[in-house]
Design a protein around this motif. Structure first.
Motif, PDB file in Angstrom:
ATOM      1  N   GLU A 123      28.048  37.297  30.962  1.00 37.00           N
ATOM      2  CA  GLU A 123      26.814  37.578  31.667  1.00 37.00           C
ATOM      3  C   GLU A 123      26.913  36.968  33.068  1.00 37.00           C
ATOM      4  N   ASN A 124      26.143  37.556  34.017  1.00 38.54           N
ATOM      5  CA  ASN A 124      26.265  37.043  35.377  1.00 38.54           C
ATOM      6  C   ASN A 124      25.495  35.756  35.622  1.00 38.54           C
ATOM      7  N   ASP A 125      24.821  35.209  34.581  1.00 33.69           N
ATOM      8  CA  ASP A 125      24.280  33.866  34.728  1.00 33.69           C
ATOM      9  C   ASP A 125      25.301  32.818  34.304  1.00 33.69           C
ATOM     10  N   ILE A 126      26.458  33.281  33.813  1.00 34.50           N
ATOM     11  CA  ILE A 126      27.557  32.378  33.476  1.00 34.50           C
ATOM     12  C   ILE A 126      28.639  32.435  34.550  1.00 34.50           C
ATOM     13  N   VAL A 127      29.097  33.637  34.877  1.00 35.15           N
ATOM     14  CA  VAL A 127      30.159  33.820  35.866  1.00 35.15           C
ATOM     15  C   VAL A 127      29.572  34.422  37.133  1.00 35.15           C
ATOM     16  N   TYR A 128      29.645  33.675  38.231  1.00 33.71           N
ATOM     17  CA  TYR A 128      29.142  34.156  39.507  1.00 33.71           C
ATOM     18  C   TYR A 128      30.200  34.953  40.272  1.00 33.71           C
ATOM     19  N   ASP A 129      31.456  34.614  40.056  1.00 32.68           N
ATOM     20  CA  ASP A 129      32.521  35.325  40.766  1.00 32.68           C
ATOM     21  C   ASP A 129      33.843  35.058  40.047  1.00 32.68           C
ATOM     22  N   LEU A 130      34.654  36.095  39.929  1.00 32.55           N
ATOM     23  CA  LEU A 130      35.972  35.970  39.306  1.00 32.55           C
ATOM     24  C   LEU A 130      36.876  36.961  40.008  1.00 32.55           C
ATOM     25  N   ARG A 131      37.891  36.448  40.682  1.00 33.19           N
ATOM     26  CA  ARG A 131      38.773  37.367  41.403  1.00 33.19           C
ATOM     27  C   ARG A 131      40.170  36.802  41.572  1.00 33.19           C
ATOM     28  N   GLU A 132      41.086  37.737  41.799  1.00 38.14           N
ATOM     29  CA  GLU A 132      42.491  37.399  42.019  1.00 38.14           C
ATOM     30  C   GLU A 132      42.821  37.633  43.493  1.00 38.14           C
ATOM     31  N   TYR A 133      43.749  36.834  44.028  1.00 36.44           N
ATOM     32  CA  TYR A 133      44.183  37.007  45.406  1.00 36.44           C
ATOM     33  C   TYR A 133      45.420  37.897  45.451  1.00 36.44           C
ATOM     34  N   SER A 134      45.599  38.561  46.580  1.00 34.20           N
ATOM     35  CA  SER A 134      46.778  39.425  46.727  1.00 34.20           C
ATOM     36  C   SER A 134      48.054  38.608  46.835  1.00 34.20           C
ATOM     37  N   THR A 135      47.951  37.378  47.349  1.00 33.65           N
ATOM     38  CA  THR A 135      49.090  36.457  47.419  1.00 33.65           C
ATOM     39  C   THR A 135      48.593  35.051  47.100  1.00 33.65           C
ATOM     40  N   ALA A 136      49.501  34.180  46.705  1.00 38.56           N
ATOM     41  CA  ALA A 136      49.133  32.791  46.471  1.00 38.56           C
ATOM     42  C   ALA A 136      48.676  32.147  47.776  1.00 38.56           C
ATOM     43  N   ASN A 144      49.296  18.640  40.447  1.00 37.45           N
ATOM     44  CA  ASN A 144      50.716  18.955  40.472  1.00 37.45           C
ATOM     45  C   ASN A 144      51.045  20.247  41.209  1.00 37.45           C
ATOM     46  N   ARG A 145      50.039  21.106  41.419  1.00 37.41           N
ATOM     47  CA  ARG A 145      50.278  22.395  42.065  1.00 37.41           C
ATOM     48  C   ARG A 145      49.368  22.515  43.283  1.00 37.41           C
ATOM     49  N   ASP A 146      49.943  22.928  44.407  1.00 40.87           N
ATOM     50  CA  ASP A 146      49.185  22.930  45.660  1.00 40.87           C
ATOM     51  C   ASP A 146      48.819  24.334  46.129  1.00 40.87           C
ATOM     52  N   TYR A 147      48.683  25.268  45.200  1.00 38.02           N
ATOM     53  CA  TYR A 147      48.338  26.646  45.549  1.00 38.02           C
ATOM     54  C   TYR A 147      47.404  27.212  44.484  1.00 38.02           C
ATOM     55  N   VAL A 148      46.766  28.321  44.813  1.00 41.16           N
ATOM     56  CA  VAL A 148      45.904  29.024  43.852  1.00 41.16           C
ATOM     57  C   VAL A 148      46.139  30.526  43.995  1.00 41.16           C
ATOM     58  N   ASN A 149      46.061  31.219  42.869  1.00 41.46           N
ATOM     59  CA  ASN A 149      46.227  32.682  42.854  1.00 41.46           C
ATOM     60  C   ASN A 149      44.906  33.414  42.671  1.00 41.46           C
ATOM     61  N   GLY A 150      43.832  32.660  42.565  1.00 42.56           N
ATOM     62  CA  GLY A 150      42.522  33.258  42.380  1.00 42.56           C
ATOM     63  C   GLY A 150      41.492  32.174  42.149  1.00 42.56           C
ATOM     64  N   HIS A 151      40.247  32.591  41.910  1.00 39.59           N
ATOM     65  CA  HIS A 151      39.209  31.603  41.607  1.00 39.59           C
ATOM     66  C   HIS A 151      38.187  32.188  40.641  1.00 39.59           C
ATOM     67  N   TYR A 182      38.863  30.601  27.843  1.00 38.33           N
ATOM     68  CA  TYR A 182      40.158  31.002  28.386  1.00 38.33           C
ATOM     69  C   TYR A 182      40.046  32.276  29.224  1.00 38.33           C
ATOM     70  N   ARG A 183      39.106  33.150  28.889  1.00 34.23           N
ATOM     71  CA  ARG A 183      38.970  34.389  29.629  1.00 34.23           C
ATOM     72  C   ARG A 183      38.460  34.161  31.047  1.00 34.23           C
ATOM     73  N   LEU A 184      37.916  32.970  31.293  1.00 32.62           N
ATOM     74  CA  LEU A 184      37.480  32.637  32.648  1.00 32.62           C
ATOM     75  C   LEU A 184      38.658  32.576  33.613  1.00 32.62           C
ATOM     76  N   TYR A 185      39.863  32.432  33.079  1.00 35.82           N
ATOM     77  CA  TYR A 185      41.036  32.317  33.933  1.00 35.82           C
ATOM     78  C   TYR A 185      41.482  33.651  34.512  1.00 35.82           C
ATOM     79  N   GLY A 186      40.898  34.759  34.063  1.00 33.91           N
ATOM     80  CA  GLY A 186      41.307  36.046  34.600  1.00 33.91           C
ATOM     81  C   GLY A 186      42.766  36.313  34.311  1.00 33.91           C
ATOM     82  N   GLN A 187      43.516  36.710  35.347  1.00 31.30           N
ATOM     83  CA  GLN A 187      44.915  37.075  35.168  1.00 31.30           C
ATOM     84  C   GLN A 187      45.847  35.873  35.177  1.00 31.30           C
ATOM     85  N   SER A 188      45.369  34.720  35.644  1.00 32.46           N
ATOM     86  CA  SER A 188      46.274  33.584  35.805  1.00 32.46           C
ATOM     87  C   SER A 188      45.512  32.276  35.721  1.00 32.46           C
TER      88      SER A 188
END
Length: 235
Positions: free
Chosen positions: A99-112, A131-138, A156-162
């Motif tokens: 529901e959109n009262d739980i997830v406000y935005d979920l997206r993947e980036y085209s590049t890290a 340990n990791r200084d990059y992100v592939n989405g939020h 776990y589904r909150l993680y999207g593709q990665s």
């Protein structure tokens, strides 16, 4: 993009506007989230832009279902004409079953992207570097709704593709809940940002727990709507 995605989203937007205590404000929220100007929306509806402005400001009485249907159709038409990125984005959230009262935005980036880009969008203050200084989405989530309503599997589904992403918890008071939740989730995201508190309000054990699990931890007090708009520009 499937027709069912568009239809599901159309029903959701129309329902929110129709049932809202302030339909104009709800219409404005969706229009700005889709980055559609009043002029573009009005042109698609073949009305004056002052009509849209009057509805959003409350100068006109609440729109009936027929007007709401036209508004929503026009909004989605504009997005489709631009490539449909917003419809696809919301489709990912809908298909994940949130529901959109739980997830406000979920997206993947085209590049890290460097984690600093995420921090800049949120005007965040880093507490611990992981340990990791990059992100592939939020993913931006309501902390209370997430912790109280989601099972581990749903989390776990909150993680999207990665899992290599930034996980932003909103409506945070001290940070105990999100940090404890991270203890029972594996793997953890690259970064956790606690939105709504300053660094000096953070739970004293938060930094140590983040270090144990190896993710970056930051806080942010930027206005949520402004933050979401800045985050959308990263994708």
């Amino acid at each position: 993009m499937t027709s069912s995605t568009r239809e599901d989203l159309a029903h959701r937007i129309a329902g929110e506007i129709t049932l809202s205590e302030d339909p104009g404000a709800t219409l404005r929220k969706w229009r700005t989230d889709f980055e559609v100007s009043q002029t573009d929306l009005a042109d698609r509806m073949d009305v004056s832009s002052s009509v849209i402005s009057d509805y959003e400001s409350g100068r006109r009485s609440s729109p009936g279902i027929g007007i709401v249907r036209r508004l929503v159709t026009a909004l989605l038409d504009v997005d489709e004409a631009r490539g449909g990125s917003r419809i696809r984005q919301y489709g990912r959230v809908l298909s994940a079953g949130f529901e959109n009262d739980i997830v406000y935005d979920l997206r993947e980036y085209s590049t890290a992207l460097p984690i600093e880009d995420l921090y800049e969008a949120l005007d965040a203050t880093e507490i611990v570097r992981g340990n990791r200084d990059y992100v592939n989405g939020h993913t931006v989530i309501n902390s209370i709704q997430t912790i109280t309503r989601l099972s581990n599997e749903e989390f776990y589904r909150l993680y999207g593709q990665s899992t290599d992403r930034g996980l932003v918890f909103t409506d945070v008071t001290r940070g105990e809940g999100p940090l404890v939740a991270m203890r029972v989730v594996a793997p953890t995201p690259n970064a956790v940002i606690l939105h709504g508190i300053d660094a000096d309000e953070l739970w004293e054990h938060a930094g140590a727990l983040a270090q144990v699990d190896g993710f970056s931890l930051a806080t942010s007090t930027r206005d949520l709507d402004d933050a979401l708009e800045a985050l959308r520009e990263l994708a």
